[in-house]
Scaffold this motif. Structure first.
Motif, PDB file in Angstrom:
ATOM      1  N   LEU A  94       0.810  -1.222   0.000  1.00  0.00           N
ATOM      2  CA  LEU A  94       0.000   0.000   0.000  1.00  0.00           C
ATOM      3  C   LEU A  94       0.844   1.273   0.000  1.00  0.00           C
ATOM      4  CD1 LEU A  94      -2.841  -0.981   2.509  1.00  0.00           C
ATOM      5  CD2 LEU A  94      -3.043  -0.703   0.033  1.00  0.00           C
ATOM      6  N   ALA A  95       2.128   1.161   0.321  1.00  0.00           N
ATOM      7  CA  ALA A  95       2.950   2.369   0.443  1.00  0.00           C
ATOM      8  C   ALA A  95       2.992   3.197  -0.845  1.00  0.00           C
ATOM      9  CB  ALA A  95       4.361   1.995   0.903  1.00  0.00           C
ATOM     10  N   PRO A  96       3.143   2.592  -2.039  1.00  0.00           N
ATOM     11  CA  PRO A  96       3.133   3.417  -3.254  1.00  0.00           C
ATOM     12  C   PRO A  96       1.795   4.133  -3.466  1.00  0.00           C
ATOM     13  CG  PRO A  96       4.131   1.289  -3.698  1.00  0.00           C
ATOM     14  CD  PRO A  96       3.515   1.190  -2.341  1.00  0.00           C
ATOM     15  N   PHE A  97       0.688   3.475  -3.144  1.00  0.00           N
ATOM     16  CA  PHE A  97      -0.603   4.152  -3.236  1.00  0.00           C
ATOM     17  C   PHE A  97      -0.628   5.376  -2.310  1.00  0.00           C
ATOM     18  CE2 PHE A  97      -2.321  -0.192  -4.409  1.00  0.00           C
ATOM     19  CZ  PHE A  97      -2.719   0.152  -5.683  1.00  0.00           C
ATOM     20  N   GLU A  98      -0.182   5.187  -1.092  1.00  0.00           N
ATOM     21  CA  GLU A  98      -0.198   6.292  -0.124  1.00  0.00           C
ATOM     22  C   GLU A  98       0.646   7.459  -0.620  1.00  0.00           C
ATOM     23  OE1 GLU A  98      -0.816   7.249   4.390  1.00  0.00           O
ATOM     24  OE2 GLU A  98      -0.611   5.167   3.774  1.00  0.00           O
ATOM     25  N   ALA A  99       1.815   7.156  -1.170  1.00  0.00           N
ATOM     26  CA  ALA A  99       2.680   8.215  -1.676  1.00  0.00           C
ATOM     27  C   ALA A  99       2.023   8.964  -2.841  1.00  0.00           C
ATOM     28  CB  ALA A  99       4.018   7.621  -2.111  1.00  0.00           C
ATOM     29  N   ALA A 100       1.431   8.209  -3.777  1.00  0.00           N
ATOM     30  CA  ALA A 100       0.803   8.837  -4.940  1.00  0.00           C
ATOM     31  C   ALA A 100      -0.424   9.642  -4.546  1.00  0.00           C
ATOM     32  CB  ALA A 100       0.429   7.766  -5.966  1.00  0.00           C
ATOM     33  N   PHE A 101      -1.265   9.069  -3.694  1.00  0.00           N
ATOM     34  CA  PHE A 101      -2.491   9.755  -3.315  1.00  0.00           C
ATOM     35  C   PHE A 101      -2.196  11.006  -2.487  1.00  0.00           C
ATOM     36  CE2 PHE A 101      -4.889   5.406  -3.384  1.00  0.00           C
ATOM     37  CZ  PHE A 101      -4.700   5.349  -4.754  1.00  0.00           C
ATOM     38  N   SER A 102      -1.135  10.987  -1.705  1.00  0.00           N
ATOM     39  CA  SER A 102      -0.751  12.181  -0.940  1.00  0.00           C
ATOM     40  C   SER A 102      -0.336  13.301  -1.889  1.00  0.00           C
ATOM     41  CB  SER A 102       0.385  11.841   0.018  1.00  0.00           C
ATOM     42  OG  SER A 102      -0.041  10.914   1.003  1.00  0.00           O
ATOM     43  N   LYS A 103       0.380  12.942  -2.960  1.00  0.00           N
ATOM     44  CA  LYS A 103       0.738  13.946  -3.967  1.00  0.00           C
ATOM     45  C   LYS A 103      -0.504  14.486  -4.664  1.00  0.00           C
ATOM     46  CE  LYS A 103       5.482  12.571  -5.100  1.00  0.00           C
ATOM     47  NZ  LYS A 103       6.442  12.331  -6.201  1.00  0.00           N
ATOM     48  N   VAL A 104      -1.468  13.603  -4.923  1.00  0.00           N
ATOM     49  CA  VAL A 104      -2.727  14.020  -5.548  1.00  0.00           C
ATOM     50  C   VAL A 104      -3.466  15.013  -4.648  1.00  0.00           C
ATOM     51  CG1 VAL A 104      -5.045  13.206  -6.136  1.00  0.00           C
ATOM     52  CG2 VAL A 104      -3.029  12.005  -7.020  1.00  0.00           C
ATOM     53  N   ALA A 105      -3.491  14.745  -3.349  1.00  0.00           N
ATOM     54  CA  ALA A 105      -4.179  15.640  -2.411  1.00  0.00           C
ATOM     55  C   ALA A 105      -3.552  17.022  -2.429  1.00  0.00           C
ATOM     56  CB  ALA A 105      -4.136  15.047  -1.006  1.00  0.00           C
ATOM     57  N   GLU A 106      -2.231  17.058  -2.390  1.00  0.00           N
ATOM     58  CA  GLU A 106      -1.527  18.341  -2.400  1.00  0.00           C
ATOM     59  C   GLU A 106      -1.784  19.090  -3.701  1.00  0.00           C
ATOM     60  OE1 GLU A 106       3.066  20.059  -2.047  1.00  0.00           O
ATOM     61  OE2 GLU A 106       2.635  17.931  -1.689  1.00  0.00           O
ATOM     62  N   LEU A 107      -1.736  18.362  -4.827  1.00  0.00           N
ATOM     63  CA  LEU A 107      -1.964  19.001  -6.117  1.00  0.00           C
ATOM     64  C   LEU A 107      -3.400  19.485  -6.240  1.00  0.00           C
ATOM     65  CD1 LEU A 107      -1.022  19.788  -8.931  1.00  0.00           C
ATOM     66  CD2 LEU A 107      -1.495  17.439  -9.692  1.00  0.00           C
ATOM     67  N   THR A 108      -4.350  18.736  -5.717  1.00  0.00           N
ATOM     68  CA  THR A 108      -5.760  19.155  -5.771  1.00  0.00           C
ATOM     69  C   THR A 108      -5.948  20.503  -5.091  1.00  0.00           C
ATOM     70  OG1 THR A 108      -6.542  16.868  -5.827  1.00  0.00           O
ATOM     71  CG2 THR A 108      -8.110  18.534  -5.086  1.00  0.00           C
ATOM     72  N   GLU A 109      -5.361  20.676  -3.935  1.00  0.00           N
ATOM     73  CA  GLU A 109      -5.506  21.950  -3.221  1.00  0.00           C
ATOM     74  C   GLU A 109      -4.850  23.083  -3.991  1.00  0.00           C
ATOM     75  OE1 GLU A 109      -3.955  20.706   0.583  1.00  0.00           O
ATOM     76  OE2 GLU A 109      -5.981  20.394   1.365  1.00  0.00           O
ATOM     77  N   THR A 110      -3.712  22.798  -4.628  1.00  0.00           N
ATOM     78  CA  THR A 110      -3.037  23.814  -5.443  1.00  0.00           C
ATOM     79  C   THR A 110      -3.899  24.202  -6.643  1.00  0.00           C
ATOM     80  OG1 THR A 110      -0.848  23.013  -4.800  1.00  0.00           O
ATOM     81  CG2 THR A 110      -0.990  24.297  -6.829  1.00  0.00           C
ATOM     82  N   LEU A 111      -4.461  23.205  -7.322  1.00  0.00           N
ATOM     83  CA  LEU A 111      -5.293  23.485  -8.499  1.00  0.00           C
ATOM     84  C   LEU A 111      -6.554  24.247  -8.122  1.00  0.00           C
ATOM     85  CD1 LEU A 111      -4.912  20.078 -10.381  1.00  0.00           C
ATOM     86  CD2 LEU A 111      -3.875  22.268 -11.009  1.00  0.00           C
ATOM     87  N   ARG A 112      -7.136  23.899  -6.992  1.00  0.00           N
ATOM     88  CA  ARG A 112      -8.311  24.643  -6.538  1.00  0.00           C
ATOM     89  C   ARG A 112      -7.952  26.101  -6.253  1.00  0.00           C
ATOM     90  NH1 ARG A 112     -11.337  20.237  -2.519  1.00  0.00           N
ATOM     91  NH2 ARG A 112     -12.645  19.298  -4.157  1.00  0.00           N
TER      92      ARG A 112
END
Length: 422
Positions: free
Chosen positions: A207-225
């Motif tokens: 699960l670690a790669p999922f966690e790393a990728a999804f954490s980057k997605v969360a950060e990028l989502t806030e930036t895009l918003r």
């Protein structure tokens, strides 16, 4: 868990003896379990309980119409990567507004078809595709709902041929360019930004790669918003692995995968889209084959079966392991011997297992390759002039052929000889 179990000394698919299917349909044959398909869809749905979510089954794993219809009846949407797969989804009764269109090389014609079918979402893989899509949508007078697929440069720690989230892979837009390409999308005619997409690979057992990728997605989502983009969907792809070597593997459960999703992106208020394929279909299918010869070689024994690499290419292509089980249950304490399980194709690569310890099995007997429901029939071919093998769906004590074996005449009729050959 699957529904292929020994009962009264014989392997059953749900309530049907596998040997009965082989006798009626012939071998080799793929057999799928409805109960397993339904259960695997259900555990994903339950894993995301409490979140707004959309499960789009990855058609590439197994595109048989009966499989698609079974999952659609459970509530699944479809994730497709070509117009052909899109048409399969439609033929199974899935409307375009429940189809997500992914894929790195969509043509203008495919984009036009998807828009004509009111596609739910197009996962755009490049700035170049974005420009093409804008032109197509504008010419049709429609708006294309898109998510941009970003490449997070995360090592999925899976087989090199099915890793998709590292910077050197062909998939997605580098995460460092995401803001630039989203800004361009917002300025183009015929484009509506609805979400963000990521998919890092297949057959992940950590699960670690999922966690790393999804954490980057969360950060990028806030930036895009913050940049003004209305990101309301997060497409997190698929990739959760299954146990092929049942005695040695224990991939994470969908419940744990769902917990990672909730922990990393659950606070964003987005609809979560996932695209499982292998975990839904993989253990829902077996490939049943008959032993032709037990051949004594120099220092090794070859079990020659009537299935071949054109029927199940995973071992040849990915060095994949499939558990192999005799259809007649071995006697308790039956002595095992190492054999190479091979097919009849004229290539050494046509090998399913090397030095596999199996109980006694000889000519005329049936064996089953487990966990063959995903990337089995969907990757098969007619190499060596071998017909595609039939697919059978079981439900309880009933079974139906859901793809028939073509005759040699049907195979030959697809070719034509030009007039100049006389």
């Amino acid at each position: 868990m699957d529904h292929f179990l020994y009962r009264d000394g014989a392997l059953h698919a749900e309530d049907v003896p596998v040997a009965d299917i082989a006798a009626a349909v012939g071998t080799p044959v793929y057999i799928y379990s409805t109960a397993t398909l339904e259960r695997h869809y259900r555990v994903f749905d339950e894993a995301l309980a409490g979140t707004e979510h959309f499960i789009a089954y990855a058609v590439k794993a197994n595109g048989n119409l009966a499989v698609l219809k079974t999952l659609a009846d459970m509530g699944a949407g479809m994730d497709v990567v070509s117009e052909g797969e899109f048409r399969r989804a439609l033929a199974a009764g899935v409307p375009g507004n429940r189809v997500v269109f992914s894929g790195v090389g969509k043509t203008a014609d495919e984009l036009r078809f998807a828009l004509s079918q009111n596609v739910r979402q197009l996962n755009v893989e490049s700035a170049e595709e974005l420009e093409t899509l804008s032109g197509v949508a504008a010419s049709m007078g429609v708006t294309a709902p898109i998510a941009l697929r970003v490449n997070p440069d995360v090592d999925a720690k899976t087989h090199a041929k099915i890793a998709t989230g590292k910077s050197e892979n062909k998939f997605g837009i580098p995460i460092s360019r995401a803001r630039e390409v989203y800004a361009r999308a917002a300025a183009l005619p015929g484009i509506e930004v609805v979400g963000l997409d990521v998919h890092i690979g297949s057959q992940l057992t950590d699960l670690a790669p999922f966690e790393a990728a999804f954490s980057k997605v969360a950060e990028l989502t806030e930036t895009l918003r913050a940049d003004g983009h209305a990101i309301r969907r997060l497409d997190l792809g698929g990739g959760l692995g299954i146990p092929y070597q049942h005695s040695n593997e224990a991939p994470p459960l969908p419940f744990d995968y769902g917990a990672v999703i909730k922990r990393t992106v659950g606070h964003l208020g987005c609809e979560i889209e996932i695209e499982p394929g292998r975990l839904i279909a993989g253990n829902a299918g077996i490939l049943v084959t008959r032993v032709i010869y037990r051949k004594q070689g120099e220092g090794r024994v070859f079990l020659v079966v009537d299935a071949a690499m054109n029927d199940l290419i995973r071992p040849a292509m990915y060095e994949a392991w499939h558990d192999i089980a005799p259809v007649i249950e071995p006697a308790p304490g039956a002595e095992k011997a190492e054999v190479d399980v091979v097919g009849p194709i004229c290539e050494t690569g046509d090998t399913f297992a090397r030095g596999r310890a199996l109980p006694p099995v000889g000519p005329g007997e049936l064996v089953a390759f487990r966990s063959a429901g995903a990337y089995g029939a969907s990757m098969s071919s007619e190499y060596n002039g071998r017909p595609l093998i039939p697919e059978v769906l079981v439900r309880g004590d009933q079974f139906a052929v859901v793809r028939a074996r073509p005759s040699y005449e049907e195979m030959l009729a697809r070719d034509t000889i030009p007039d100049w050959n006389g």
